[in-house]
Design a protein around this motif. Sequence first.
Motif, short mmCIF file in Angstrom:
data_model
loop_
_atom_site.label_atom_id
_atom_site.label_comp_id
_atom_site.label_asym_id
_atom_site.label_seq_id
_atom_site.Cartn_x
_atom_site.Cartn_y
_atom_site.Cartn_z
N VAL A 185 0.68 -1.21 -0.03
CA VAL A 185 -0.07 0.19 -0.10
C VAL A 185 0.85 1.13 0.01
CG1 VAL A 185 -1.66 1.16 1.37
CG2 VAL A 185 -1.88 -1.13 1.12
N ASP A 186 0.58 2.39 -1.02
CA ASP A 186 1.36 3.42 -0.81
C ASP A 186 0.72 4.39 0.28
OD1 ASP A 186 2.39 5.87 -1.31
OD2 ASP A 186 2.29 5.72 -3.49
N LEU A 187 1.29 4.19 1.36
CA LEU A 187 0.69 5.01 2.70
C LEU A 187 1.04 6.56 2.29
CD1 LEU A 187 2.13 2.74 5.50
CD2 LEU A 187 -0.24 2.82 4.64
N GLY A 188 1.86 6.93 1.55
CA GLY A 188 2.07 8.35 1.34
C GLY A 188 1.00 8.95 0.63
N ASP A 189 0.31 8.46 -0.02
CA ASP A 189 -1.13 8.75 -0.68
C ASP A 189 -2.12 9.21 -0.14
OD1 ASP A 189 0.45 9.18 -3.00
OD2 ASP A 189 -0.40 7.31 -3.98
N GLU A 207 2.41 7.81 7.79
CA GLU A 207 3.66 7.20 8.69
C GLU A 207 3.10 6.62 10.02
OE1 GLU A 207 7.78 7.23 9.71
OE2 GLU A 207 6.34 7.23 7.80
N ALA A 208 1.82 7.11 10.33
CA ALA A 208 1.19 6.95 11.59
C ALA A 208 0.83 5.33 11.57
CB ALA A 208 0.16 7.81 12.22
N GLN A 243 10.26 2.05 20.84
CA GLN A 243 9.10 2.24 21.38
C GLN A 243 8.60 3.61 21.41
OE1 GLN A 243 9.05 1.25 25.73
NE2 GLN A 243 7.99 3.18 26.29
N PRO A 244 9.13 4.67 21.23
CA PRO A 244 8.67 5.98 20.91
C PRO A 244 7.91 6.14 19.41
CG PRO A 244 10.94 6.43 21.65
CD PRO A 244 10.64 4.86 21.38
N ASP A 245 8.30 5.07 18.61
CA ASP A 245 7.62 4.88 17.23
C ASP A 245 6.13 4.79 17.44
OD1 ASP A 245 10.00 5.61 16.01
OD2 ASP A 245 10.35 3.38 15.34
N TRP A 246 5.65 3.54 18.22
CA TRP A 246 4.53 3.24 18.10
C TRP A 246 3.60 4.19 19.10
CZ3 TRP A 246 2.78 2.09 23.01
CH2 TRP A 246 3.40 1.36 23.79
N GLN A 247 4.47 4.82 20.07
CA GLN A 247 3.62 5.48 21.06
C GLN A 247 3.10 6.91 20.17
OE1 GLN A 247 6.84 6.01 23.86
NE2 GLN A 247 6.03 4.59 25.37
N ARG A 248 4.01 7.44 19.43
CA ARG A 248 3.68 8.76 18.62
C ARG A 248 2.79 8.25 17.75
NH1 ARG A 248 8.66 10.56 15.29
NH2 ARG A 248 7.43 12.33 14.85
N ALA A 249 2.83 7.31 16.93
CA ALA A 249 1.77 6.96 16.04
C ALA A 249 0.37 6.47 16.75
CB ALA A 249 2.13 5.49 15.52
#
Length: 755
Positions: free
Chosen positions: A193-197, A217-218, A228-234
């Motif tokens: 999947v092109d998540l940027g679109d 990105e989320a 860990q900060p990756d999934w927390q921000r998302a």
Amino acid sequence: MSAELDLALERRIGKRSAAVIEKHLGIATVGELLNYFPRRYLSRGELTPISEVPLDEDVTLIARVVSSSTRAMRARRGSLTDVVITDDAGAATGTGAASGARAGTLKISFFNGYRAKAELLPGRRAMFSGKVTMFGGTLGLTNPDFLLLDEDPDAPGLDPEKLAAMPIPVYPATAKLTSWSIQKVISTLLDTVDLGDLEDPLPAEITAREHFLPVGEAYRLIHAPETQPDWQRARDRLRFQEALVLQSALARRRAQLAAEEATARRPVPNGLLAAFDRQLPFTLTAGQAAVGKTLSGELSQDSPMNRLLQGEVGSGKTIVALRAMLQVVDSGGQAALLAPTEVLAAQHFESIRRTLGPLVRDGLLGGAAAATGIDGVQLTLLTGSMPTAARKQAMLDAASGTAGIVIGTHALLSENVSFYDLGLIVVDEQHRFGVEQRDALRAKARKPPHLLVMTATPIPRTVAMTVFGDLETSVLDELPAGRAPISTHIVGLAENPAWAARIWSRSREEIDAGHQVYVVCPKIGTDDDGDFSPGEAEPSGAEPEGDSTGRELASVTAVVEHLKEEPALAGVPLAPLHGRQDPGVKSETMASFTANQVKLLVSTTVIEVGVDVHNATLMVILDADRFGISQLHQLRGRVGRGGLPGTCLLVTTLEPGHPSRRRLDAVAATTDGFELSQEDLKLRREGDILGASQSGGRSTLRLLRVLEHEDVIARARQDAQRIVGLDPQLLTHPVLASAIDEYLNPEKEAFLERG
């Protein structure tokens, strides 16, 4: 945004994988799978505390293998491999539910577990997925799925330190589909999947203000985080997005409701309501007066009232509702009071007729109403078990407008029932009804009717709806004079078997003092599969049908027979009451209990609400763990109503460590219904906020939790109100409007419109 998200899964992950996901998860589109979020994350470098694993629930945990042994089975062919795993915490892990948990170890059994025998060697780390059960006082897993973490085929050549720090998403799994299987499919989806679109449903100013990640990105980081900060921000970004979508849907619906045209029901000087207030033998509490003023003002508007009235057991909600009904009758309309059981409907009918006194206009008291100079109001009772002639007359009175107030059960919802001018619907104990049932009654009005729903103990769905602002809310938190304190005690028969006899000697003491006793059972007869009576609403928050402990639950018929032979109760007049009895028998039994002729009443939950016998001082609830917090609080509220102190005994045969005893602990700790509703929400989750489900199970909510994220909800609500206030149709916010449509499928949108 919706074009990509609406694509069939097989277009992105292949037909075979898509079929498996749809079969086991009911997910068919790209958007649905992207929004199937992990419920937590595990670290490869940390073992899961075994003391925290819940009994009788599916778990996913990481542990180290301590030992493995295989032996031939005696009773049948094959072998049994026993594996002991540890969290390396030793005895200091806490006070788990069983000795195995306290020692930081868990036993796993594999039948013919050839792979387990070969791979689960001492010292190896693995992730296990299965249901935790208890056998011989020790927690264990039987035939769980497992994944070795010492070798990761999906991450060849990855730096060992980076791999150790990489969180492992844990998804809500099924018996046939493990968390890591779901993760592999979602990983494939992220690659295709092109998540940027993806277009962003959040307005740009909100994204900038909150410093949120881009939406694509989320989605990537919540499913495939490297730290860990990756999934927390998302998660924070997608949680706010969910809150804004839901709040915008609610705000849009509130704007639509405000634009609907209802019939204003304004007060009439010197009408029924004024006459009723003049004859009241007591003064309204400050809370009753304030709520009454609010209702009066909203009934006077030409947009429909949609209000929830919360109040403790005995706080006087019925008087408040009756005054609102009289205002509607004064203005030429009709009011309908919907009750969950025939016992409660009959109690309402009698108590309202008694409260109105000479203002009632019917065959019994017609002359008295006329003598006051007021035309009076006709009350009509409509239930499913009424004789045909009486039911037809009640239906005629409702359809012709002769009846100003119609009180009934589910019978009011019948297609054959119609009203001349239905202006107000009052739903008592709203948690006993689905939204569809309220909608069936609303459809009988010429114009959108005013709606008042009442509850004594807000259950999770109600609390959630209240926090989300779907209903305007009024609260009665002041008890009228004359309510006595109620003491509540847990009677644990597992640890104190001798207390079983003491229950009945304690009951005799109350009876000898001139008082009366309720005994409540979860079943009617010994052969029942369920734990409630046909025609009665299903217990709110009770455990599922059947009993995992295999114990025999108390039934009305068996308890009555036992108590007839109980020496402590020799000579005590007792009687059964349940939903399968003939209506005449039920009415006669309640009349005898009210008149203090029957001293001990053995009942199902038909006496949960509305029953008002001031002389009853002791409530014994057998197998109390089978009932929800809301029901226990309601049942307890049947005693202590006449100025006499009340006592409630919550009897259980479960061991002290059993999870179901937490509900009993909560009820015994407080008599505050609002505090209990919060605890209920913690234990059972929100339920389907916009659906039919009352609690637990599959929730409409994905990342939001009502008690934990009130601040997020509040911020999102402010944004939603501003957005909808400037753009009621969301014409300048098409992506947000599209997200609402995706989040609220047609069924949920209908619930939102009708709730």
